[in-house]
Design a protein around this motif. Structure first.
Motif, mmCIF file in Angstrom:
data_model
loop_
_atom_site.group_PDB
_atom_site.id
_atom_site.type_symbol
_atom_site.label_atom_id
_atom_site.label_comp_id
_atom_site.label_asym_id
_atom_site.label_seq_id
_atom_site.Cartn_x
_atom_site.Cartn_y
_atom_site.Cartn_z
ATOM 1 N N CYS A 32 -6.377 2.825 -0.037
ATOM 2 C CA CYS A 32 -5.533 2.077 0.827
ATOM 3 C C CYS A 32 -6.051 2.721 2.223
ATOM 4 O O CYS A 32 -5.879 1.666 3.086
ATOM 5 C CB CYS A 32 -3.929 2.415 0.788
ATOM 6 S SG CYS A 32 -3.257 1.929 -0.956
ATOM 7 N N TYR A 88 0.882 -1.144 0.040
ATOM 8 C CA TYR A 88 0.032 0.160 -0.054
ATOM 9 C C TYR A 88 0.926 1.092 -0.005
ATOM 10 O O TYR A 88 2.169 1.172 0.124
ATOM 11 C CB TYR A 88 -0.978 -0.122 1.200
ATOM 12 C CG TYR A 88 -0.174 0.215 2.410
ATOM 13 C CD1 TYR A 88 -0.441 1.559 3.188
ATOM 14 C CD2 TYR A 88 0.538 -0.680 3.158
ATOM 15 C CE1 TYR A 88 0.244 1.758 4.439
ATOM 16 C CE2 TYR A 88 1.241 -0.267 4.257
ATOM 17 C CZ TYR A 88 1.224 0.827 5.011
ATOM 18 O OH TYR A 88 1.764 1.182 6.066
ATOM 19 N N VAL A 125 -2.761 -0.364 -6.017
ATOM 20 C CA VAL A 125 -2.991 -0.612 -4.427
ATOM 21 C C VAL A 125 -4.264 0.057 -3.890
ATOM 22 O O VAL A 125 -4.770 0.889 -4.716
ATOM 23 C CB VAL A 125 -1.639 0.080 -3.673
ATOM 24 C CG1 VAL A 125 -0.582 -0.328 -4.057
ATOM 25 C CG2 VAL A 125 -1.736 1.581 -4.215
ATOM 26 N N PRO A 126 -4.817 -0.649 -3.003
ATOM 27 C CA PRO A 126 -4.155 -1.603 -2.144
ATOM 28 C C PRO A 126 -4.114 -3.011 -2.747
ATOM 29 O O PRO A 126 -5.091 -3.433 -3.573
ATOM 30 C CB PRO A 126 -5.221 -1.745 -0.978
ATOM 31 C CG PRO A 126 -6.396 -1.399 -1.607
ATOM 32 C CD PRO A 126 -6.124 -0.094 -2.420
ATOM 33 N N GLY A 129 3.986 0.968 -2.096
ATOM 34 C CA GLY A 129 2.856 1.037 -3.220
ATOM 35 C C GLY A 129 3.591 1.353 -4.646
ATOM 36 O O GLY A 129 4.404 0.461 -5.174
#
Length: 251
Positions: free
Chosen positions: A58, A51, A187-188, A86
């Motif tokens: 995130c 993340y 991301v996440p 991330g």
């Protein structure tokens, strides 16, 4: 105002759940030491979250998707790891460029240092939860207030984040993220037992329960944790996408 109050109540309940888990963990350790009780021999399920600190998706996942893992003994059957890097990039001169600018690079390092200072999720997660809650409200510059709120010594994290050690932690996470197979797309990004969940992270508990080979905790019997029988579709978290250049960046 009502939304902020509800968020505060939610976060307080999460912190209370973590405190209960920590107390139980210490009690179990004492029982094993004094009474020689053999622990469950089933291997814990590895759960990794990749993340970045200022990505809204995130933040939402950390605030809403991870706290349930600390309830109903789920935390006892997983090896939870957070990797704060991330979609950032490392230039050839070892400087960082982050998707949401220098503040994100700094907070990534702060959270990496918290994980380093307090190595178990029960120790570091309340701090990360607090920082990410502030960030979600546009108050990321107030991150240091989390030390006071949680009664934590700020020195280990502040010394680390202002030194080369913090940079080295981030370089380690950069390398780990770059070497993901398959590469992360956004991301996440959650990986359970080496399997990336991609857009299906709303079903995280189900994947954990399926991967665990021991006696499952009560959360694994909850209808809401089942992909096939749940009446509600799993929550979809907004994503911050990586670019081709980011995935191929140095190192």
């Amino acid at each position: 105002m009502a939304c902020t109050l509800l968020r505060c109540i939610f976060l307080l309940s999460c912190l209370m759940a973590i405190e209960v888990c920590l107390a139980r963990s210490l009690t179990d350790h004492d029982d094993h030491h004094h009474h020689h009780i053999l622990p469950n021999s089933a291997k814990k399920v590895p759960v990794n979250l990749y993340y970045e600190t200022l990505c809204p998706g995130c933040q939402e996942f950390i605030l809403e998707g991870l706290p349930p893992l600390f309830k109903n003994e789920l935390i006892d059957i997983i090896e939870l790891r957070l990797v704060p890097w991330g979609n950032a990039r490392v230039h050839s001169n070892q400087s960082f460029v982050c998707q949401h600018g220098p503040p994100e690079c700094f907070l990534n390092t702060v959270e990496a240092c918290a994980i380093d200072a307090w190595p178990t999720p029960l120790e570091y997660f309340p701090f990360i939860l607090c920082v990410e809650n502030l960030a979600s409200e546009g108050k990321h510059t107030e991150w240091e207030t989390c030390f006071t709120k949680l009664g934590l010594d700020p020195k280990p994290v502040k010394d680390c984040s202002s030194s080369d050690h913090g940079k080295q932690l981030e370089l380690k996470y950069a390398k780990e993220t770059k070497e993901l197979k398959p590469q992360h797309e956004f991301v996440p990004w959650v990986v359970v037992n080496k399997q990336p969940l991609k857009e299906d992270i709303g079903n995280l508990i189900t994947y954990i329960c399926r991967a665990y080979k021991g006696t499952p905790p009560s959360a694994c019997h909850d209808k809401s944790s089942s992909i096939s029988t749940s009446d509600e579709a799993p929550h979809v978290y907004p994503a911050c996408y990586a670019t081709k250049d980011q995935n191929n960046a140095h190192p």
